[in-house]
Design a protein around this motif. Sequence first.
Motif, PDB file in Angstrom:
ATOM      1  N   PHE A   1     -23.235 -16.288 -35.324  1.00 17.26           N
ATOM      2  CA  PHE A   1     -22.732 -15.040 -35.910  1.00 17.26           C
ATOM      3  C   PHE A   1     -23.574 -13.894 -35.381  1.00 17.26           C
ATOM      4  CE2 PHE A   1     -25.940 -16.472 -38.917  1.00 17.26           C
ATOM      5  CZ  PHE A   1     -26.620 -15.326 -39.289  1.00 17.26           C
ATOM      6  N   PRO A   2     -23.030 -13.084 -34.511  1.00 13.52           N
ATOM      7  CA  PRO A   2     -21.657 -13.142 -33.988  1.00 13.52           C
ATOM      8  C   PRO A   2     -21.494 -14.288 -32.996  1.00 13.52           C
ATOM      9  CG  PRO A   2     -22.872 -11.440 -32.850  1.00 13.52           C
ATOM     10  CD  PRO A   2     -23.789 -11.949 -33.930  1.00 13.52           C
ATOM     11  N   GLY A   3     -20.254 -14.690 -32.806  1.00  7.07           N
ATOM     12  CA  GLY A   3     -19.946 -15.763 -31.866  1.00  7.07           C
ATOM     13  C   GLY A   3     -18.827 -16.617 -32.410  1.00  7.07           C
ATOM     14  N   ILE A   4     -19.176 -17.810 -32.884  1.00 10.22           N
ATOM     15  CA  ILE A   4     -18.175 -18.693 -33.483  1.00 10.22           C
ATOM     16  C   ILE A   4     -17.456 -17.981 -34.618  1.00 10.22           C
ATOM     17  CG2 ILE A   4     -17.889 -20.807 -34.827  1.00 10.22           C
ATOM     18  CD1 ILE A   4     -20.094 -22.074 -33.119  1.00 10.22           C
ATOM     19  N   SER A   5     -18.193 -17.160 -35.372  1.00 13.48           N
ATOM     20  CA  SER A   5     -17.584 -16.426 -36.490  1.00 13.48           C
ATOM     21  C   SER A   5     -16.436 -15.542 -36.023  1.00 13.48           C
ATOM     22  CB  SER A   5     -18.649 -15.572 -37.185  1.00 13.48           C
ATOM     23  OG  SER A   5     -19.238 -14.651 -36.281  1.00 13.48           O
ATOM     24  N   ASN A   6     -16.608 -14.848 -34.896  1.00 12.37           N
ATOM     25  CA  ASN A   6     -15.555 -13.971 -34.378  1.00 12.37           C
ATOM     26  C   ASN A   6     -14.295 -14.753 -34.041  1.00 12.37           C
ATOM     27  OD1 ASN A   6     -18.294 -13.001 -33.822  1.00 12.37           O
ATOM     28  ND2 ASN A   6     -17.336 -11.236 -32.862  1.00 12.37           N
ATOM     29  N   SER A   7     -14.483 -15.923 -33.431  1.00 12.84           N
ATOM     30  CA  SER A   7     -13.320 -16.748 -33.063  1.00 12.84           C
ATOM     31  C   SER A   7     -12.637 -17.321 -34.287  1.00 12.84           C
ATOM     32  CB  SER A   7     -13.759 -17.862 -32.115  1.00 12.84           C
ATOM     33  OG  SER A   7     -14.206 -17.331 -30.885  1.00 12.84           O
ATOM     34  N   MET A   8     -13.390 -17.583 -35.354  1.00  8.55           N
ATOM     35  CA  MET A   8     -12.780 -18.003 -36.619  1.00  8.55           C
ATOM     36  C   MET A   8     -11.861 -16.907 -37.155  1.00  8.55           C
ATOM     37  SD  MET A   8     -16.064 -19.892 -38.403  1.00  8.55           S
ATOM     38  CE  MET A   8     -15.287 -19.994 -40.034  1.00  8.55           C
ATOM     39  N   VAL A   9     -12.332 -15.662 -37.066  1.00  3.24           N
ATOM     40  CA  VAL A   9     -11.502 -14.538 -37.518  1.00  3.24           C
ATOM     41  C   VAL A   9     -10.237 -14.445 -36.675  1.00  3.24           C
ATOM     42  CG1 VAL A   9     -11.358 -12.028 -37.693  1.00  3.24           C
ATOM     43  CG2 VAL A   9     -13.408 -13.215 -38.483  1.00  3.24           C
ATOM     44  N   ARG A  10     -10.369 -14.535 -35.356  1.00  2.62           N
ATOM     45  CA  ARG A  10      -9.183 -14.450 -34.494  1.00  2.62           C
ATOM     46  C   ARG A  10      -8.175 -15.537 -34.856  1.00  2.62           C
ATOM     47  NH1 ARG A  10      -8.665 -13.999 -27.875  1.00  2.62           N
ATOM     48  NH2 ARG A  10      -6.552 -14.846 -27.725  1.00  2.62           N
ATOM     49  N   ARG A  11      -8.660 -16.728 -35.081  1.00  7.69           N
ATOM     50  CA  ARG A  11      -7.780 -17.842 -35.450  1.00  7.69           C
ATOM     51  C   ARG A  11      -7.041 -17.550 -36.753  1.00  7.69           C
ATOM     52  NH1 ARG A  11      -9.442 -22.944 -38.166  1.00  7.69           N
ATOM     53  NH2 ARG A  11      -8.097 -24.664 -37.489  1.00  7.69           N
ATOM     54  N   ASP A  12      -7.737 -16.970 -37.722  1.00  3.44           N
ATOM     55  CA  ASP A  12      -7.096 -16.628 -38.993  1.00  3.44           C
ATOM     56  C   ASP A  12      -6.099 -15.486 -38.833  1.00  3.44           C
ATOM     57  OD1 ASP A  12      -8.575 -18.580 -40.261  1.00  3.44           O
ATOM     58  OD2 ASP A  12     -10.085 -17.195 -41.051  1.00  3.44           O
TER      59      ASP A  12
END
Length: 377
Positions: free
Chosen positions: A133-144
Amino acid sequence: MTEQILIFGGSGRIGSSVAADIAAHTQAQITITGRDAIAGQAVGDRLGPQVQFLALDLAESDRVREAIGQSRLVIHCAGPFPYRDASVLKTCIELGVDYLDVSDHRSFTCKAVDYKAEAAAAGVTAIVNTGIFPGISNSMVRRDVEQLDQPERIHLSYVVGGSGGAGITVMRTTFLGLRRPFEVWRDQQWQQIKPYSDREAIQFPAPYGRTGVYWFDMPEAFTLPDTFPEVKTVVTKFGTVPDFYNYLTWSVAHWWPSSWLRNSAVIEFLSQVSHRMTDFTDRFSGIGVAIRSEVTGQKAGEAVRCCSTLVHENTAIAAGYGTGTLAELMLAGKLKKPGVWPVEQALPTDLFEQIMESRGLKIHQSWEPIQSNSPKA
């Protein structure tokens, strides 16, 4: 020919975790750098024959340029990033070398994305903010976000156990983030927020449970509104366990004179004291991380909430996965996007899901209907 990877700051906690992940999943030869030759060599020896250590300071511009020129991919892990300029990225662009970093500060991200046009013209893929975070967290948001027809609000929150196993650099970054108010995208306008304010109790998965989080200045606070301009509000909040660290950090942010926080000696004192404290409490709190992404909006004409969570027992190792997986994709020719991008703009969701599965990271996603009026930050 064996691919050559150069990791600045690779002998540190985060950098060595990145190196370990790449060594475990590719055949690349990895050079890690640091200023302490004895400690750095010990890290290199521990990581195995794919990894070699090079004593190097970023201030040695000629040697830095030479090392970059011999590499296929450069990974910048030498924080704290509030103190860094974008000279490593600039040199990578000049020499046609792809680039990743684990940057976690707004000022650095702004400096990096200013080179977007130059990187695109040079055919260089540069991805910033690629850790956990940031990183995997950003991609989790994009997926949602991609699950909704009309996303309206993003609420991204994190909790870390003690030091997170990430070393003193993270302590420095935390206290540097308390220096001044920052802008957030709220109700379709930019508003100033005081750091470590507006405590909110968030339900995280076990072992964290209901934990307090606070406004904190992260690059996602401005990259996510840029990535998803239709979203009206983006919330980024952070907290730690044990909870008394939150109250200590809150008191520094709200009671200490701002002139003290602008003093580098004060920041170093706070960082050293906190590091010693977490050396003791980490044995009780653990050094893990939990991320919670909540996106609300419209789906098929109904108001819904899409929520994703991720937990890992070691924050530094999870950050290594975030960057290491991107390095693996880039070396394999599966991720090529010339320009400078925050990770959520560069990594497609299908690839994100594949690489998370390859590392055994479980992201739990759930849906629920909500009332038609979106909640406010």
